[in-house]
Write an enzyme that holds these catalytic residues in place. Structure first.
Site, PDB file in Angstrom:
ATOM      1  N   LYS A 174      -5.313   0.539   2.496  1.00 30.28           N
ATOM      2  CA  LYS A 174      -3.543   1.610   1.365  1.00 30.28           C
ATOM      3  C   LYS A 174      -4.311   2.601   0.714  1.00 30.28           C
ATOM      4  O   LYS A 174      -6.100   1.373  -0.364  1.00 30.28           O
ATOM      5  CB  LYS A 174      -2.936   0.860   0.793  1.00 30.28           C
TER       6      LYS A 174
ATOM      7  N   SER B 184       4.261   5.491  -9.782  1.00 33.18           N
ATOM      8  CA  SER B 184       3.488   5.846 -10.030  1.00 33.18           C
ATOM      9  C   SER B 184       2.745   7.260  -8.956  1.00 33.18           C
ATOM     10  O   SER B 184       2.064   8.306  -9.614  1.00 33.18           O
ATOM     11  CB  SER B 184       2.620   4.616  -9.121  1.00 33.18           C
TER      12      SER B 184
ATOM     13  N   ARG C 103      14.808   0.248  -8.135  1.00 37.86           N
ATOM     14  CA  ARG C 103      15.341   1.694  -9.581  1.00 37.86           C
ATOM     15  C   ARG C 103      16.544   1.966  -8.478  1.00 37.86           C
ATOM     16  O   ARG C 103      16.889   2.654  -8.986  1.00 37.86           O
ATOM     17  CB  ARG C 103      13.946   2.941  -9.048  1.00 37.86           C
TER      18      ARG C 103
ATOM     19  N   HIS D  41       7.627  -0.123 -14.706  1.00 38.85           N
ATOM     20  CA  HIS D  41       7.147  -1.751 -14.654  1.00 38.85           C
ATOM     21  C   HIS D  41       7.010  -2.344 -15.501  1.00 38.85           C
ATOM     22  O   HIS D  41       7.556  -3.916 -14.901  1.00 38.85           O
ATOM     23  CB  HIS D  41       5.036  -1.772 -14.101  1.00 38.85           C
TER      24      HIS D  41
HETATM   25  O1  PNS Z   1       4.304  -1.396  -5.915  1.00 40.92           O
HETATM   26  P1  PNS Z   1       4.182  -1.714  -3.590  1.00 40.92           P
HETATM   27  O2  PNS Z   1       3.220  -0.652  -2.726  1.00 40.92           O
HETATM   28  O3  PNS Z   1       5.826  -1.143  -3.829  1.00 40.92           O
HETATM   29  O4  PNS Z   1       3.944  -3.197  -3.427  1.00 40.92           O
HETATM   30  C1  PNS Z   1       4.235  -3.505  -1.980  1.00 40.92           C
HETATM   31  C2  PNS Z   1       3.712  -4.857  -1.911  1.00 40.92           C
HETATM   32  C3  PNS Z   1       1.875  -4.785  -1.521  1.00 40.92           C
HETATM   33  C4  PNS Z   1       4.740  -5.766  -3.027  1.00 40.92           C
HETATM   34  C5  PNS Z   1       3.934  -5.189  -0.608  1.00 40.92           C
HETATM   35  O5  PNS Z   1       3.475  -4.768   0.819  1.00 40.92           O
HETATM   36  C6  PNS Z   1       3.357  -6.406  -0.071  1.00 40.92           C
HETATM   37  O6  PNS Z   1       3.223  -7.700  -0.430  1.00 40.92           O
HETATM   38  N1  PNS Z   1       1.634  -6.598   0.358  1.00 40.92           N
HETATM   39  C7  PNS Z   1       1.686  -7.595   0.789  1.00 40.92           C
HETATM   40  C8  PNS Z   1       0.974  -7.886   2.516  1.00 40.92           C
HETATM   41  C9  PNS Z   1       2.786  -8.916   3.186  1.00 40.92           C
HETATM   42  O7  PNS Z   1       2.595  -9.574   3.054  1.00 40.92           O
HETATM   43  N2  PNS Z   1       3.559  -7.869   3.598  1.00 40.92           N
HETATM   44  C10 PNS Z   1       4.178  -8.351   4.498  1.00 40.92           C
HETATM   45  C11 PNS Z   1       5.184  -8.519   3.323  1.00 40.92           C
HETATM   46  S1  PNS Z   1       6.300  -7.191   3.664  1.00 40.92           S
END
Ligand code: PNS
Length: 160
Positions: free
Chosen positions: A41, A129, A91, A17
């Site tokens: 989550k 993570s 990645r 990150h």
């Molecule tokens: O680090 P991560 O867990 O891969 O991040 C994922 C994240 C948090 C960016 C994604 O789950 C997110 O944007 N969540 C917010 C809810 C949302 O908007 N969901 C619909 C869009 S796909």
């Protein structure tokens, strides 16, 4: 230049990150790191602990960032702040489907949203993570993957 934000779970922040954040700062000047708070989550660190870790790990490196949380959809964060460009790290090919789906879903929800993907440094292509937590859980060496403070907090969490 348009302002950008970096959404994610950051449970916890890793060198992967940090690499993306530093490179995004070089390109965009300033990055808002946004923890997307999803109460459904399960995470190891609370949202406030994750924000503190981000601040404490990045402060010695740069002041061109802000760390905050958002509870809700990514597109709602964009509407709330007027910041419509999200950066993410890619990645490996295995990330592509997920990132592609998220980028297109966000675009479908709000056409103003743009997703900018940074190709992860080859050193971090395998790093996540979740794997760091698993290694820490078995008392493995995570010093190559996370800053010392994160390693220390992880160990403390996992011992309790
Ligand atoms: O680090 P991560 O867990 O891969 O991040 C994922 C994240 C948090 C960016 C994604 O789950 C997110 O944007 N969540 C917010 C809810 C949302 O908007 N969901 C619909 C869009 S796909």
């Amino acid at each position: 230049m348009d302002p950008v934000f970096y959404p994610g779970s950051f449970d916890p922040i890793t060198y992967g990150h940090i690499d993306i954040i530093e490179r995004a700062i070089k390109v965009f000047g300033f990055v808002r790191v946004v923890i997307m708070d999803n109460p459904k989550k399960s995470t190891l660190f609370t949202v406030d602990e994750r924000i503190d870790l981000i601040r404490e790990c990045l402060s010695p490196i740069t002041s061109n960032f802000e760390a905050e949380k958002h509870d809700g959809l990514l597109v709602d964060y964009c509407e709330k702040t007027g910041i419509y460009t999200a950066i993410r790290g890619l990645r490996a090919l295995t990330d592509f489907d997920y990132e592609f789906q998220m980028a297109l879903t966000n675009k479908a929800l709000n056409d103003k949203v743009e997703s900018v993907l940074f190709i992860a440094n080859v050193k971090h292509t395998f790093l996540s993570s979740s794997l760091v937590k698993e290694i820490a859980q078995f008392d493995g060496d995570i010093s190559e993957f996370v800053p010392p403070l994160v390693a220390q907090k992880l160990k403390a969490k996992l011992i309790i």
